[in-house]
Write a protein that holds these residues in place. Structure first.
Motif, PDB file in Angstrom:
ATOM      1  N   VAL A 101       0.901  -1.159   0.000  1.00 45.05           N
ATOM      2  CA  VAL A 101       0.000   0.000   0.000  1.00 45.05           C
ATOM      3  C   VAL A 101       0.934   1.202   0.000  1.00 45.05           C
ATOM      4  N   ASP A 102       0.809   2.023  -1.033  1.00 46.16           N
ATOM      5  CA  ASP A 102       1.717   3.161  -1.185  1.00 46.16           C
ATOM      6  C   ASP A 102       0.906   4.441  -1.264  1.00 46.16           C
ATOM      7  N   TRP A 103       1.253   5.420  -0.411  1.00 47.81           N
ATOM      8  CA  TRP A 103       0.631   6.739  -0.510  1.00 47.81           C
ATOM      9  C   TRP A 103       1.455   7.564  -1.479  1.00 47.81           C
ATOM     10  N   VAL A 104       0.769   8.140  -2.452  1.00 45.55           N
ATOM     11  CA  VAL A 104       1.393   8.960  -3.489  1.00 45.55           C
ATOM     12  C   VAL A 104       0.837  10.376  -3.341  1.00 45.55           C
ATOM     13  N   PRO A 105       1.695  11.386  -3.121  1.00 42.15           N
ATOM     14  CA  PRO A 105       1.197  12.750  -2.951  1.00 42.15           C
ATOM     15  C   PRO A 105       0.704  13.348  -4.271  1.00 42.15           C
ATOM     16  N   ARG A 106      -0.071  14.396  -4.150  1.00 45.72           N
ATOM     17  CA  ARG A 106      -0.524  15.128  -5.338  1.00 45.72           C
ATOM     18  C   ARG A 106       0.697  15.581  -6.131  1.00 45.72           C
ATOM     19  N   HIS A 107       0.605  15.430  -7.453  1.00 45.26           N
ATOM     20  CA  HIS A 107       1.711  15.847  -8.313  1.00 45.26           C
ATOM     21  C   HIS A 107       1.128  16.235  -9.662  1.00 45.26           C
ATOM     22  N   GLY A 108       1.238  17.493 -10.010  1.00 50.01           N
ATOM     23  CA  GLY A 108       0.674  17.958 -11.285  1.00 50.01           C
ATOM     24  C   GLY A 108      -0.847  17.825 -11.276  1.00 50.01           C
ATOM     25  N   VAL A 109      -1.373  17.224 -12.321  1.00 52.90           N
ATOM     26  CA  VAL A 109      -2.826  17.093 -12.453  1.00 52.90           C
ATOM     27  C   VAL A 109      -3.387  15.939 -11.624  1.00 52.90           C
ATOM     28  N   TRP A 110      -2.517  15.073 -11.104  1.00 54.10           N
ATOM     29  CA  TRP A 110      -2.980  13.876 -10.392  1.00 54.10           C
ATOM     30  C   TRP A 110      -3.104  14.154  -8.894  1.00 54.10           C
ATOM     31  N   ARG A 111      -4.301  13.897  -8.345  1.00 53.81           N
ATOM     32  CA  ARG A 111      -4.530  14.076  -6.908  1.00 53.81           C
ATOM     33  C   ARG A 111      -3.774  13.010  -6.125  1.00 53.81           C
ATOM     34  N   ASP A 112      -3.646  13.227  -4.824  1.00 52.84           N
ATOM     35  CA  ASP A 112      -2.984  12.207  -4.014  1.00 52.84           C
ATOM     36  C   ASP A 112      -3.822  10.941  -4.019  1.00 52.84           C
ATOM     37  N   GLN A 113      -3.149   9.824  -3.817  1.00 57.66           N
ATOM     38  CA  GLN A 113      -3.872   8.560  -3.870  1.00 57.66           C
ATOM     39  C   GLN A 113      -3.179   7.480  -3.072  1.00 57.66           C
ATOM     40  N   LEU A 114      -3.929   6.424  -2.836  1.00 58.76           N
ATOM     41  CA  LEU A 114      -3.398   5.193  -2.269  1.00 58.76           C
ATOM     42  C   LEU A 114      -3.321   4.174  -3.395  1.00 58.76           C
ATOM     43  N   GLN A 115      -2.144   3.598  -3.562  1.00 53.73           N
ATOM     44  CA  GLN A 115      -1.923   2.566  -4.571  1.00 53.73           C
ATOM     45  C   GLN A 115      -1.828   1.222  -3.858  1.00 53.73           C
ATOM     46  N   PHE A 116      -2.674   0.282  -4.252  1.00 52.96           N
ATOM     47  CA  PHE A 116      -2.634  -1.080  -3.727  1.00 52.96           C
ATOM     48  C   PHE A 116      -1.995  -1.956  -4.808  1.00 52.96           C
ATOM     49  N   VAL A 117      -0.922  -2.655  -4.465  1.00 52.62           N
ATOM     50  CA  VAL A 117      -0.245  -3.537  -5.419  1.00 52.62           C
ATOM     51  C   VAL A 117      -0.482  -4.974  -4.983  1.00 52.62           C
ATOM     52  N   PHE A 118      -1.071  -5.762  -5.891  1.00 51.72           N
ATOM     53  CA  PHE A 118      -1.411  -7.152  -5.621  1.00 51.72           C
ATOM     54  C   PHE A 118      -0.514  -8.094  -6.411  1.00 51.72           C
ATOM     55  N   ASP A 119      -0.171  -9.214  -5.808  1.00 44.89           N
ATOM     56  CA  ASP A 119       0.551 -10.263  -6.529  1.00 44.89           C
ATOM     57  C   ASP A 119      -0.457 -10.973  -7.424  1.00 44.89           C
ATOM     58  N   CYS A 120      -0.231 -10.935  -8.715  1.00 45.65           N
ATOM     59  CA  CYS A 120      -1.139 -11.593  -9.653  1.00 45.65           C
ATOM     60  C   CYS A 120      -0.489 -12.789 -10.327  1.00 45.65           C
ATOM     61  N   GLY A 121       0.657 -13.226  -9.820  1.00 49.11           N
ATOM     62  CA  GLY A 121       1.237 -14.482 -10.231  1.00 49.11           C
ATOM     63  C   GLY A 121       1.990 -14.453 -11.546  1.00 49.11           C
ATOM     64  N   VAL A 122       2.178 -15.669 -12.061  1.00 50.42           N
ATOM     65  CA  VAL A 122       2.945 -15.898 -13.287  1.00 50.42           C
ATOM     66  C   VAL A 122       1.981 -16.224 -14.416  1.00 50.42           C
ATOM     67  N   LEU A 123       2.114 -15.485 -15.505  1.00 53.29           N
ATOM     68  CA  LEU A 123       1.316 -15.757 -16.703  1.00 53.29           C
ATOM     69  C   LEU A 123       2.060 -16.771 -17.562  1.00 53.29           C
ATOM     70  N   ASP A 124       1.352 -17.829 -17.979  1.00 52.07           N
ATOM     71  CA  ASP A 124       1.990 -18.792 -18.871  1.00 52.07           C
ATOM     72  C   ASP A 124       1.972 -18.261 -20.302  1.00 52.07           C
ATOM     73  N   ALA A 125       2.643 -18.965 -21.191  1.00 49.18           N
ATOM     74  CA  ALA A 125       2.788 -18.505 -22.575  1.00 49.18           C
ATOM     75  C   ALA A 125       1.428 -18.319 -23.249  1.00 49.18           C
ATOM     76  N   GLY A 126       0.470 -19.179 -22.961  1.00 50.24           N
ATOM     77  CA  GLY A 126      -0.870 -19.041 -23.544  1.00 50.24           C
ATOM     78  C   GLY A 126      -1.576 -17.786 -23.074  1.00 50.24           C
ATOM     79  N   GLN A 127      -1.452 -17.469 -21.796  1.00 53.53           N
ATOM     80  CA  GLN A 127      -2.070 -16.259 -21.266  1.00 53.53           C
ATOM     81  C   GLN A 127      -1.409 -15.013 -21.851  1.00 53.53           C
ATOM     82  N   VAL A 128      -0.095 -15.057 -22.000  1.00 53.88           N
ATOM     83  CA  VAL A 128       0.621 -13.910 -22.581  1.00 53.88           C
ATOM     84  C   VAL A 128       0.164 -13.700 -24.022  1.00 53.88           C
TER      85      VAL A 128
END
Length: 184
Positions: A101-128
């Motif tokens: 969970v990363d807090w990102v301050p306001r910068h330019g046109v983008w308001r401050d936000q919370l970024q949630f980063v999830f592990d979405c695993g390994v994509l196999d060749a077919g998924q890619v």
């Protein structure tokens, strides 16, 4: 749970809201409307079978980003991430464990936000091979070796956030960061 038992389904969000009771009224009219609104985003950490990281090239900014995007009003960040992955990449996958969970301050046109980063695993060749980019938002998708991330067009804060996500993945932890840095 033993064989033959069924799991009790989890209550829905609507069920939980009902058990909260009548929505709270303001004792001081207007106070809630004066509170700041904060943006929220859900991002996915995907790897391929070679351990390279999936990054996407949006049409609306000069730098690359992680797949995912803005969460809609009253939408769970994990579900927002899943929705964005379906819309932008044609992937219908449940995001995994929360890494950052990363807090990102306001910068330019983008308001401050919370970024949630999830592990979405390994994509196999077919998924890619089946990735379908949403042309109205994405120009391209790239797999980048972790050693090459420093030469990739990322904002410094995203590079730090991504590094923290990779460390959290390796350690089995979840990290809270400020602009991609621990301990601020």
């Amino acid at each position: 749970m033993t064989t033959g038992e069924t799991a009790t389904p989890l209550p829905t969000l609507a069920d939980d809201l009902l058990t909260e009771g009548v929505p709270e009224a303001e004792f001081n009219p207007g106070i809630a409307s004066r509170l700041p609104a904060k943006n929220v985003a859900g991002a996915a950490l995907f790897r391929n079978e070679r351990g390279e990281i999936l990054l996407v090239e949006p049409i609306y900014k000069p730098t690359w980003i992680m797949p995912g995007g803005a969460v809609e009003e009253n939408e769970d960040p994990r579900l927002g991430c899943r929705r964005e992955l379906a819309e932008e990449l044609g992937l219908d996958l449940e995001p995994g464990r929360l890494l950052v969970v990363d807090w990102v301050p306001r910068h330019g046109v983008w308001r401050d936000q919370l970024q949630f980063v999830f592990d979405c695993g390994v994509l196999d060749a077919g998924q890619v091979a089946a990735l379908t980019l949403q042309e109205s938002e994405l120009r391209a998708a790239h797999f980048v070796a972790p050693a090459d991330l420093a030469r990739t067009p990322l904002t410094p804060s995203l590079a730090r956030r991504l590094g923290q996500a990779l460390t959290a993945l390796e350690r089995g932890t979840t990290e809270y960061t400020t602009y991609g840095r621990l301990g601020r």
